[in-house]
Motif scaffolding. Structure first.
Motif, short mmCIF file in Angstrom:
data_model
loop_
_atom_site.label_atom_id
_atom_site.label_comp_id
_atom_site.label_asym_id
_atom_site.label_seq_id
_atom_site.Cartn_x
_atom_site.Cartn_y
_atom_site.Cartn_z
N ASN A 76 0.83 -0.69 -0.26
CA ASN A 76 -0.23 0.20 -0.24
C ASN A 76 0.45 1.47 0.01
N MET A 77 0.16 2.32 -0.08
CA MET A 77 1.04 3.43 -0.38
C MET A 77 1.93 4.04 1.25
N GLU A 78 1.37 3.01 2.03
CA GLU A 78 2.32 3.48 3.43
C GLU A 78 3.16 2.76 3.33
N VAL A 79 3.89 1.47 2.40
CA VAL A 79 4.98 1.33 2.48
C VAL A 79 5.65 1.80 1.24
N VAL A 80 5.39 3.15 0.81
CA VAL A 80 5.72 3.31 -0.95
C VAL A 80 6.72 4.51 0.27
N GLU A 81 5.40 5.15 1.21
CA GLU A 81 6.11 6.06 1.41
C GLU A 81 7.14 6.23 2.80
N ALA A 82 7.20 4.78 3.17
CA ALA A 82 8.66 4.09 4.22
C ALA A 82 9.76 3.92 3.22
N ILE A 83 9.47 3.53 2.00
CA ILE A 83 11.04 3.54 1.17
C ILE A 83 11.07 5.07 0.63
N LYS A 84 10.76 5.83 0.76
CA LYS A 84 10.87 7.23 0.55
C LYS A 84 11.55 8.09 1.74
N VAL A 85 10.96 7.81 2.43
CA VAL A 85 11.85 8.07 3.81
C VAL A 85 13.20 7.41 4.67
N ASP A 86 12.73 6.23 4.60
CA ASP A 86 13.80 4.91 4.64
C ASP A 86 14.27 4.38 4.00
N ALA A 87 14.88 4.62 2.67
CA ALA A 87 15.87 3.98 2.12
C ALA A 87 16.78 4.83 1.17
N PRO A 88 18.18 5.03 1.79
CA PRO A 88 18.79 6.13 1.09
C PRO A 88 18.99 5.53 -0.16
N SER A 89 19.10 4.75 0.10
CA SER A 89 19.81 4.10 -1.53
C SER A 89 18.61 3.95 -3.19
N ILE A 90 17.44 4.30 -2.55
CA ILE A 90 16.30 3.97 -3.13
C ILE A 90 15.88 6.21 -4.35
N ALA A 91 16.08 6.39 -5.31
CA ALA A 91 15.60 7.31 -5.71
C ALA A 91 14.82 7.50 -5.99
N LYS A 92 13.68 6.69 -6.67
CA LYS A 92 12.33 6.98 -6.73
C LYS A 92 11.45 5.74 -6.51
N VAL A 93 10.33 5.48 -6.59
CA VAL A 93 9.40 5.01 -5.75
C VAL A 93 8.07 4.99 -6.65
N ALA A 94 7.39 3.86 -6.66
CA ALA A 94 5.81 3.98 -7.25
C ALA A 94 5.27 3.07 -6.94
N ILE A 95 4.15 2.96 -6.95
CA ILE A 95 3.15 1.65 -6.68
C ILE A 95 2.29 1.66 -7.93
N MET A 96 1.50 0.38 -8.11
CA MET A 96 0.93 0.63 -9.67
C MET A 96 -0.23 -0.60 -8.91
N ILE A 97 -1.18 -0.70 -9.70
CA ILE A 97 -2.18 -1.62 -9.61
C ILE A 97 -2.90 -1.73 -11.07
N THR A 98 -3.41 -2.38 -11.41
CA THR A 98 -3.91 -2.70 -13.10
C THR A 98 -5.08 -4.18 -12.22
N SER A 99 -5.62 -3.06 -13.98
CA SER A 99 -6.81 -3.90 -14.33
C SER A 99 -7.61 -3.89 -16.11
N ARG A 100 -9.17 -4.47 -15.41
CA ARG A 100 -9.38 -3.75 -16.96
C ARG A 100 -10.11 -3.61 -16.92
N GLY A 101 -10.82 -2.62 -18.00
CA GLY A 101 -12.27 -2.20 -18.33
C GLY A 101 -13.08 -1.48 -19.70
N ASN A 102 -13.97 -1.56 -19.74
CA ASN A 102 -15.00 -1.18 -20.97
C ASN A 102 -13.86 0.71 -20.94
N VAL A 103 -13.28 1.10 -22.26
CA VAL A 103 -12.74 2.49 -22.63
C VAL A 103 -14.04 2.85 -23.83
N ASN A 104 -14.27 4.24 -23.20
CA ASN A 104 -15.72 4.78 -24.43
C ASN A 104 -14.86 6.05 -24.92
N PHE A 105 -15.51 6.18 -25.87
CA PHE A 105 -15.35 7.83 -26.55
C PHE A 105 -16.41 8.01 -28.32
#
Length: 396
Positions: A76-105
């Motif tokens: 979850n986002m709590e892990v992302v924030e912890a990595i940003k604060v407590d992992a000095p070796s990490i420059a960037k961190v992102a979280i991602m969820i995926t699914s499929r759905g109907n897209v209309n235009f």
């Protein structure tokens, strides 16, 4: 006998035994064809692997969840924030969820991959924009209904004038979103099985709330400051996960992109080597066929060999005559195998079997063919050269 006479004798013999020679050559044709195709498939596989990882830096670290047997813990986002604060070796961190759905235009509809992401994903995965801008953390914080679409989706909805996508509104699972960006085409690159060209990216919290649901199983993607910081970055992430999840932290798997790339390449190389071994066996069988035919030819031409020796042909001349015949048969088989491969490879590409031919593959196939012919042709050639002329003349 001079070289021209030796070659003329070989041509006459081959013309007189066309069917036998062709059947003998068939094994070499199949073997050389297999070598070319195996190396071409191997090159295609390695190229596909590299393209799959093209959007990832070698310093990328992926954290996945759901590998435990008892109760699945989710990132979850709590892990992302912890990595940003407590992992000095990490420059960037992102979280991602995926699914499929109907897209209309308007009246155009499509099933598409939907991804909820945070801002740093753009830099971690080297995503470039053709138009507009990428999703920001502010979009997620304010629950902005905005979207960034892949080039395939943009061309489907807006055809040739893709720039018109910016500011337009698409409908995803019944809710409207404003398009703020269009990604440049990335080809075969994928992010967690999602092709950016065919995907729609939303702010993480928005996707979790309206599209994917809170039971989603997200991934976290981190980028080390440098390739040399990958090991320390993994240790820091493991420590953070243990702090947050204690014993259940074993449910999470941490993999760096560099080792995944090397592992995938090693698998492709192992498969190529295995298939190459099969091709070599086929060529050896073809070589044995050449040897058998030459033995039969020696038997059939025993009296002819005796006559040639009687009129002055040297042992060396007889040896070269049969050896050159073996080399010509195997060389012709290698050439025909290579020629056949140029006809078969477009068919394989048509059926989405990726092949990338190489001059090394052609060279190896032809060289192997000639070497096999020389090796298996020498023994019957030496037997022919060693015949006693008197015994040969009396042979019935």
């Amino acid at each position: 006998m001079n070289l021209i006479e030796i070659l003329r004798s070989i041509v006459i013999n081959i013309k007189g035994n066309k069917s036998k020679v062709f059947l003998t050559t068939l094994g070499v044709i199949v073997g050389s064809l297999t070598i070319v195709l195996v190396l071409a498939i191997g090159n295609g596989s390695q190229a596909s692997v590299e393209e799959q990882f093209a959007s990832l830096s070698v310093g990328t670290i992926q954290i996945g969840s759901g590998f435990g047997r008892q109760g699945v813990e989710r990132l979850n986002m709590e892990v992302v924030e912890a990595i940003k604060v407590d992992a000095p070796s990490i420059a960037k961190v992102a979280i991602m969820i995926t699914s499929r759905g109907n897209v209309n235009f308007y009246n155009t509809s499509s099933q598409a991959s939907i991804a909820g992401v945070t801002e740093d994903l753009k830099e971690i995965n080297n995503l470039d924009l053709a138009y507009g801008e990428f999703i920001t953390d502010e979009n997620s914080a304010f629950n902005d209904r905005v979207a960034v679409i892949g080039m395939d989706i943009a061309e489907l909805f807006f055809e040739e004038d893709v720039s018109e996508a910016i500011g337009s509104r698409i409908t995803i699972e019944g809710r409207r979103y404003e398009i703020i960006g269009v990604l440049k085409r990335l080809g075969d690159s994928q992010i967690r099985g999602l092709s950016p060209d065919e995907g729609v990216f939303l702010p993480y919290d928005v996707a979790e709330r309206y599209v994917v649901g809170r039971n989603a199983n997200p991934n976290i993607i981190a980028l080390a400051k440098d390739i040399h910081y990958v090991s320390s970055g993994i240790e820091e992430i493991q420590s953070i996960l243990y702090t947050l999840y204690r014993d259940k932290s074993e449910q999470f798997m941490i993999i760096d992109a560099g080792s995944r790339l090397e592992s995938a390449k090693a698998s492709a190389r192992a498969m190529t080597l295995m298939l190459f071994s099969v091709a070599t066996v086929v060529l050896v069988v073809g070589g044995i066929g050449i040897m058998n035919v030459l033995f039969v030819s020696v038997k059939e031409r025993t009296k002819e060999i005796g006559i040639m020796k009687a009129i002055g042909a040297r042992k060396k001349d007889i040896l070269l005559m049969f050896l050159f015949e073996a080399i010509i048969i195997s060389g012709a088989g290698g050439f025909l195998g290579i020629l056949s491969s140029t006809l078969i490879m477009p068919i394989m590409n048509h059926f989405q079997i990726r092949v990338i031919p190489s001059s090394f593959g052609y060279f190896l196939a032809f060289t192997f063919s000639v070497v096999i012919g020389t090796f298996f042709g020498y023994y019957p050639a030496s037997k022919a050269a060693s015949l006693n002329p008197i015994d040969a003349l009396n042979y019935e």
